[in-house]
Design a protein around this motif. Structure first.
Motif, short mmCIF file in Angstrom:
data_model
loop_
_atom_site.label_atom_id
_atom_site.label_comp_id
_atom_site.label_asym_id
_atom_site.label_seq_id
_atom_site.Cartn_x
_atom_site.Cartn_y
_atom_site.Cartn_z
N ALA A 162 13.65 -4.62 -10.22
CA ALA A 162 12.79 -4.13 -9.15
C ALA A 162 11.58 -5.01 -8.92
O ALA A 162 11.13 -5.17 -7.78
CB ALA A 162 12.33 -2.71 -9.49
N SER A 163 11.07 -5.63 -9.97
CA SER A 163 9.87 -6.46 -9.83
C SER A 163 10.19 -7.86 -9.33
O SER A 163 9.30 -8.59 -8.90
CB SER A 163 9.13 -6.55 -11.17
OG SER A 163 9.93 -7.23 -12.13
N SER A 166 12.45 -9.77 -4.80
CA SER A 166 12.03 -10.73 -3.77
C SER A 166 11.64 -12.07 -4.37
O SER A 166 10.83 -12.82 -3.82
CB SER A 166 10.85 -10.15 -2.97
OG SER A 166 11.20 -8.94 -2.34
N SER A 199 14.05 -3.32 -4.77
CA SER A 199 12.61 -3.11 -4.97
C SER A 199 12.28 -1.62 -5.05
O SER A 199 11.36 -1.21 -5.76
CB SER A 199 11.82 -3.75 -3.83
OG SER A 199 11.94 -5.15 -3.83
#
Length: 240
Positions: A162-163, A166, A199
């Motif tokens: 999730a972190s 991107s 995310s």
């Protein structure tokens, strides 16, 4: 007009009415998700009636892909014997985990099994397979739900949590670019949807650990629910 003449037309109109789920969800701005309530690890409500669980996060991932907000979900708590009718009737848009995969469940109820999200090992040595279900005749919606699930597996295979969904690393850029051409390919999702999904809820491994890890009830080992490279049954498709 005699009813038996009108019946085929009625069936066609009903099918067409359920063939635009993606457009309907976008228009309403809310995904209506049918879940079997009060199943530890899969779907539970806390004292404030807030939902959490593995099935809940699958719904939120779909909402993140389509609407851009994982919180735009209306959860409808159902009994097991209510799931099929709720989806058939249009009361809900998707079941994140429908009845176990079988010939009759996949072919005789006007529903379609999307893709596995959970493999359950039974004491006799067999495997009951579970995953989202959608209505028949809505192939675009099927693809959207399927690739949302696959994005969770794809991110884990690339080491993107999730972190780091991107991330500007080589793998992160490739994952982001996978969403750039999805509209042209017919998936009709906005750019960057895979990273948006991860995310919001994390990759598949994060979701599994969050709800079935050492601090969750019930405690489960991933076993067959590992990626194929780790000895499990899940294979992450290519995003190209």
């Amino acid at each position: 007009m005699k009813f038996w003449y009108a019946l085929p037309l009625l069936l066609v109109l009903t099918s067409q009415g359920h063939a635009r789920t993606l457009d309907d969800v976008r228009a309403s701005g809310v995904l209506v998700c049918g879940i079997v309530a009060e199943r530890p690890g899969f779907a539970m409500r806390d004292k404030d009636y807030q939902w959490s669980g593995f099935d809940v996060d699958i719904c939120r991932a779909i909402a993140a892909a389509i609407i851009g907000d994982p919180n735009k979900v209306n959860f409808v708590g159902l009994r097991e014997d209510e799931m099929v009718v709720a989806l058939q009737s249009g009361e809900v848009d998707v079941l994140p985990r429908g009845p176990r995969l079988s010939l009759s469940n996949d072919t005789s109820q006007s529903l379609m099994f999307v893709t596995p999200t959970y493999f359950d090992e039974v004491p006799e040595g067999g495997v009951e397979v579970y995953g989202p279900m959608v209505r028949q005749g809505d192939s675009n919606w099927l693809q959207v739900v399927r690739w949302t699930v696959w994005s969770l597996l794809g991110a884990e295979a690339l080491g993107l949590d999730a972190s780091r969904a991107s991330s500007t690393t080589k793998d992160g850029v490739a994952f982001l670019q996978a969403g750039q051409s999805s509209s042209a390919l017919g998936l009709a999702l906005e750019k960057g949807w895979p990273a948006r999904v991860v995310s919001a809820v994390g990759n598949y491994g994060e979701i599994f650990e969050r709800h079935f890890g050492a601090t969750s009830a019930p405690t489960r080992q991933r076993g067959l629910n590992r990626l194929s490279k780790d000895g499990g049954l899940f294979y992450a498709p290519q995003f190209d």
